[in-house]
Design an enzyme around this catalytic site. Structure first.
Site, PDB file in Angstrom:
ATOM      1  N   ARG A   1       0.833  -1.198   0.000  1.00  0.00           N
ATOM      2  CA  ARG A   1       0.000   0.000   0.000  1.00  0.00           C
ATOM      3  C   ARG A   1       0.872   1.255   0.000  1.00  0.00           C
ATOM      4  O   ARG A   1       0.561   2.247  -0.668  1.00  0.00           O
ATOM      5  CB  ARG A   1      -0.937   0.008   1.205  1.00  0.00           C
ATOM      6  CG  ARG A   1      -1.928   1.172   1.193  1.00  0.00           C
ATOM      7  CD  ARG A   1      -2.975   1.045   2.271  1.00  0.00           C
ATOM      8  NE  ARG A   1      -2.401   1.113   3.618  1.00  0.00           N
ATOM      9  CZ  ARG A   1      -3.130   1.057   4.736  1.00  0.00           C
ATOM     10  NH1 ARG A   1      -4.444   0.916   4.662  1.00  0.00           N
ATOM     11  NH2 ARG A   1      -2.550   1.120   5.916  1.00  0.00           N
TER      12      ARG A   1
ATOM     13  N   GLU B   1     -15.507   6.505   7.808  1.00  0.00           N
ATOM     14  CA  GLU B   1     -14.454   5.988   8.664  1.00  0.00           C
ATOM     15  C   GLU B   1     -14.191   6.941   9.812  1.00  0.00           C
ATOM     16  O   GLU B   1     -14.717   8.050   9.851  1.00  0.00           O
ATOM     17  CB  GLU B   1     -13.166   5.778   7.861  1.00  0.00           C
ATOM     18  CG  GLU B   1     -12.626   7.055   7.234  1.00  0.00           C
ATOM     19  CD  GLU B   1     -11.451   6.825   6.312  1.00  0.00           C
ATOM     20  OE1 GLU B   1     -10.908   5.710   6.297  1.00  0.00           O
ATOM     21  OE2 GLU B   1     -11.069   7.781   5.606  1.00  0.00           O
TER      22      GLU B   1
ATOM     23  N   LYS C   1      -2.822   7.107   1.180  1.00  0.00           N
ATOM     24  CA  LYS C   1      -2.427   7.351   2.571  1.00  0.00           C
ATOM     25  C   LYS C   1      -1.276   8.359   2.623  1.00  0.00           C
ATOM     26  O   LYS C   1      -0.104   8.011   2.796  1.00  0.00           O
ATOM     27  CB  LYS C   1      -2.036   6.032   3.243  1.00  0.00           C
ATOM     28  CG  LYS C   1      -1.984   6.102   4.777  1.00  0.00           C
ATOM     29  CD  LYS C   1      -1.762   4.719   5.360  1.00  0.00           C
ATOM     30  CE  LYS C   1      -1.641   4.725   6.869  1.00  0.00           C
ATOM     31  NZ  LYS C   1      -2.898   5.109   7.532  1.00  0.00           N
TER      32      LYS C   1
END
Length: 226
Positions: free
Chosen positions: A34, A164, A131
């Site tokens: 990721r 989230e 991210k």
């Protein structure tokens, strides 16, 4: 870390937080995959090879002397100026820090946690799925939770669908007992969340990855922070 590193003054970097316990690092390959994808998405180049990154992480954990903790891995644009121009830097930098793990108090696993609905806007899809170190919305969500006396708050998109928390994923067991994770469109594809879906499936539960609103949550059998 130099103050002119673009990670510092622009949030121009990507990162991963990886747990380790009793000599084992949780889902390291998935986290690095990721990280690499996030870096490629924003055009960060010059990364170390995967074996080099693994070796550096393992050595940092070793010298920390901790048996349990968090690996905080950052890949930054690098130092070289104070504008938004990513080409003025000297090149990609990698920073690795190891910190102690601070899990929730044991009683929270028995009595549960208090969760509220956040007033902070959900990130756009690209920024939610990548991210990066541009985490101001996440910081404001944590501040909101503390200020309102909650353990966590969960964001809601423009159509009323739950998303989230500040640094956690959120899921529910719906009225039929199905394990439901919000669709990975406006939220980060959490490594722990994916693993939870796999474990639920192995346990014989039906698993869905779809959007749902708070009205459906009110009828749910339970909810969980991941």
């Amino acid at each position: 870390v130099p103050i002119d590193d673009h990670m510092v003054h622009r949030g121009d970097a990507v990162f991963e937080a990886i747990k380790f316990h009793d000599g084992g690092i949780f889902a390291l390959d998935r986290h690095l995959e990721r990280l690499e994808k996030s870096a490629q998405t924003i055009g960060l180049v010059g990364l170390w090879s995967r074996p080099q990154m693994v070796a550096m992480i393992v050595e940092t954990v070793r010298v920390s002397g901790l048996s349990d903790g968090l690996i905080r891995l950052f890949v930054a644009r690098g130092p070289g100026g104070f504008t938004t121009n990513p080409y003025e830097t000297i090149g990609t930098q990698v920073y690795c820090a190891v910190t102690k793990l601070a899990p929730p108090p044991a009683e929270k696993y028995v009595s549960g946690v208090r969760v509220g609905q956040s007033a902070i806007a959900v990130k756009e899809g690209f920024f939610a799925r990548t991210k990066t170190c541009n985490y101001l919305p996440n910081v404001l969500m944590k501040k909101e939770a503390v200020d309102r006396g909650f353990d966590f708050v969960v964001s809601v998109d423009e159509e009323g669908y739950l998303a989230e928390s500040s640094t956690e994923n959120f899921a529910m067991f719906d009225a039929s007992g199905v394990f439901v994770m919000p669709a990975f469109e406006r939220i980060l594809r959490g490594v722990t969340a994916i693993r939870a879906m796999e474990v639920a499936n192995m346990a014989g539960l039906k698993v869905e990855n779809r959007r749902f609103r708070s009205e459906e949550l009110q009828l749910a059998k339970g909810a969980v922070m991941l």
